[in-house]
Design a protein around this motif. Structure first.
Motif, PDB file in Angstrom:
ATOM      1  N   TYR A   1      -4.054  -0.910  -7.616  1.00  0.00           N
ATOM      2  CA  TYR A   1      -2.762  -0.032  -7.309  1.00  0.00           C
ATOM      3  C   TYR A   1      -1.506  -1.703  -7.603  1.00  0.00           C
ATOM      4  O   TYR A   1      -0.073  -0.987  -7.596  1.00  0.00           O
ATOM      5  N   ARG A   2      -1.624  -2.585  -7.596  1.00  0.00           N
ATOM      6  CA  ARG A   2      -0.947  -4.178  -7.271  1.00  0.00           C
ATOM      7  C   ARG A   2      -0.519  -3.871  -9.112  1.00  0.00           C
ATOM      8  O   ARG A   2       0.608  -4.403  -8.767  1.00  0.00           O
TER       9      ARG A   2
ATOM     10  N   HIS B   1       0.621  -1.440  -0.448  1.00  0.00           N
ATOM     11  CA  HIS B   1       0.441   0.370   0.015  1.00  0.00           C
ATOM     12  C   HIS B   1       1.044   1.059   0.099  1.00  0.00           C
ATOM     13  O   HIS B   1       0.510   2.132  -0.047  1.00  0.00           O
TER      14      HIS B   1
ATOM     15  N   LEU C   1       0.974  -1.467 -10.914  1.00  0.00           N
ATOM     16  CA  LEU C   1       2.175  -0.429 -10.728  1.00  0.00           C
ATOM     17  C   LEU C   1       3.227  -1.669 -10.412  1.00  0.00           C
ATOM     18  O   LEU C   1       4.386  -1.220 -10.896  1.00  0.00           O
TER      19      LEU C   1
ATOM     20  N   PHE D   1       4.344   8.077  -4.313  1.00  0.00           N
ATOM     21  CA  PHE D   1       3.320   7.839  -5.774  1.00  0.00           C
ATOM     22  C   PHE D   1       4.418   8.940  -6.540  1.00  0.00           C
ATOM     23  O   PHE D   1       4.558   7.554  -8.032  1.00  0.00           O
TER      24      PHE D   1
ATOM     25  N   LEU E   1       2.628   1.934  -2.332  1.00  0.00           N
ATOM     26  CA  LEU E   1       2.159   2.942  -3.796  1.00  0.00           C
ATOM     27  C   LEU E   1       1.083   3.685  -3.987  1.00  0.00           C
ATOM     28  O   LEU E   1       0.669   4.684  -4.523  1.00  0.00           O
ATOM     29  N   VAL E   2      -0.232   4.135  -2.586  1.00  0.00           N
ATOM     30  CA  VAL E   2      -0.929   4.647  -2.769  1.00  0.00           C
ATOM     31  C   VAL E   2      -0.556   5.852  -1.797  1.00  0.00           C
ATOM     32  O   VAL E   2      -1.276   6.141  -1.180  1.00  0.00           O
TER      33      VAL E   2
ATOM     34  N   ILE F   1      -4.043   8.631  -8.691  1.00  0.00           N
ATOM     35  CA  ILE F   1      -4.386   7.942  -7.541  1.00  0.00           C
ATOM     36  C   ILE F   1      -5.961   8.266  -7.444  1.00  0.00           C
ATOM     37  O   ILE F   1      -5.956   9.501  -7.386  1.00  0.00           O
TER      38      ILE F   1
ATOM     39  N   LYS G   1      -8.621   2.350  -3.814  1.00  0.00           N
ATOM     40  CA  LYS G   1      -8.160   3.194  -4.777  1.00  0.00           C
ATOM     41  C   LYS G   1      -7.520   2.520  -6.210  1.00  0.00           C
ATOM     42  O   LYS G   1      -7.730   1.682  -5.939  1.00  0.00           O
ATOM     43  N   ARG G   2      -7.912   3.676  -6.700  1.00  0.00           N
ATOM     44  CA  ARG G   2      -7.585   3.164  -8.232  1.00  0.00           C
ATOM     45  C   ARG G   2      -6.429   3.998  -8.497  1.00  0.00           C
ATOM     46  O   ARG G   2      -6.395   5.061  -8.332  1.00  0.00           O
ATOM     47  N   ILE G   3      -5.563   3.397  -9.524  1.00  0.00           N
ATOM     48  CA  ILE G   3      -4.581   3.943 -10.594  1.00  0.00           C
ATOM     49  C   ILE G   3      -5.235   4.409 -11.498  1.00  0.00           C
ATOM     50  O   ILE G   3      -5.503   3.774 -12.392  1.00  0.00           O
TER      51      ILE G   3
END
Length: 272
Positions: free
Chosen positions: A236-237, A146, A239, A154, A148-149, A252, A264-266
């Protein structure tokens, strides 16, 4: 089955309560076999040599990897800098075991690589990243997925200052035995070539968010082919395996789909 959110919360609670988890040797071997450490000084700056699998990996493979020197410091107990030259181990007293207080070691010993598993609590992985990016040292560390968010992290990822490694981690060992499941990834400032993603379909059948001009691609296998030019929201995985030559990383978001707030989404977009 537990959700990713539950795993994240449990990992945070464990770190907050002082519970320790160690990266398994098989996960370290699987990831680090992809890098070249020849003629390098490697510094494990959050690792107690008494039980760190990072120290064990580098010490046992010192000659095979062609290392020049192996260093270690860690927080807790009597602060010591441990030095291994391939034959002898030396220990020097230092003022603090915190990695924040030992950045001078990188310059003093001409460190080439920092490789470690930093504490997950109190923002340590982000702080470690920011501090190491100020130096010329190459680094690889294991951190919570996480991360990554986290907006600051990020942005570093988006700028290409940090990338994900070759493999992921889903389980850690406990000091007293047993294991703990927790989603994690390897993070590095080395450019990692990722395979190109082969999209499917034209994207016209994908649901659109209520509040954002983008389509939902969950799971990421629903990402359409490169003919689709709109924005896409992915878990987000994704990424951990994104090919930067293929996609632009935008932002994000926490979108709403059919009146329901999603995780949460990328936001990404195919490059032209």
């Amino acid at each position: 089955m537990k959700s990713l959110r539950q795993f994240i919360q449990e990992a945070f609670n464990d770190a907050k309560n002082g519970d320790e988890f160690y990266t398994r040797l098989q996960d370290i071997e699987k990831e680090l076999s992809n890098y070249n450490f020849k003629n390098s000084v490697v510094y494990c700056n959050c690792d107690n040599p008494s039980f760190s699998n990072f120290w064990k990996y580098f010490k046992e493979n010192f000659d095979k990897l062609g290392l020049k020197l192996l260093l270690s410091t860690f927080y807790g107990g009597d602060p010591v800098l441990t030095i291994y030259d391939g034959k002898h181990t030396e220990r020097k007293q230092i003022d603090s075991g915190r990695f924040q207080d030992n950045l001078n070691i990188i310059k003093e010993y001409k460190v080439n690589w920092v490789v470690t598993n930093p504490p997950y609590s109190e923002g340590a992985p982000l702080e470690l990243t920011e501090e190491l990016l100020k130096t010329k040292v190459k680094f690889i560390f294991c951190g919570p997925l996480h991360l990554l968010v986290n907006k600051q992290f990020f942005n570093l990822f988006k700028q290409g200052k940090v990338s994900c490694g070759y493999t992921n981690i889903n389980s850690f060992s406990r000091p007293g035995g047993g294991s703990k499941n927790a989603p994690a990834a390897w993070f590095t400032n080395i450019d990692i070539d990722k395979p190109k993603y082969i999209g499917k379909g034209d994207g016209n059948d994908l649901p659109k968010y209520d509040d954002i001009d983008a389509v939902e691609c969950n799971p990421s296998s629903k990402i359409p082919c490169n003919k689709y030019k709109g924005k896409m929201g992915v878990p987000y995985r994704f990424l951990t395996k994104i090919n930067r030559d293929q996609f632009n990383i935008l932002d994000i978001v926490t979108p709403i789909l059919n009146g329901e707030k999603k995780m949460k989404r990328i936001l990404i977009k195919h490059k032209s």
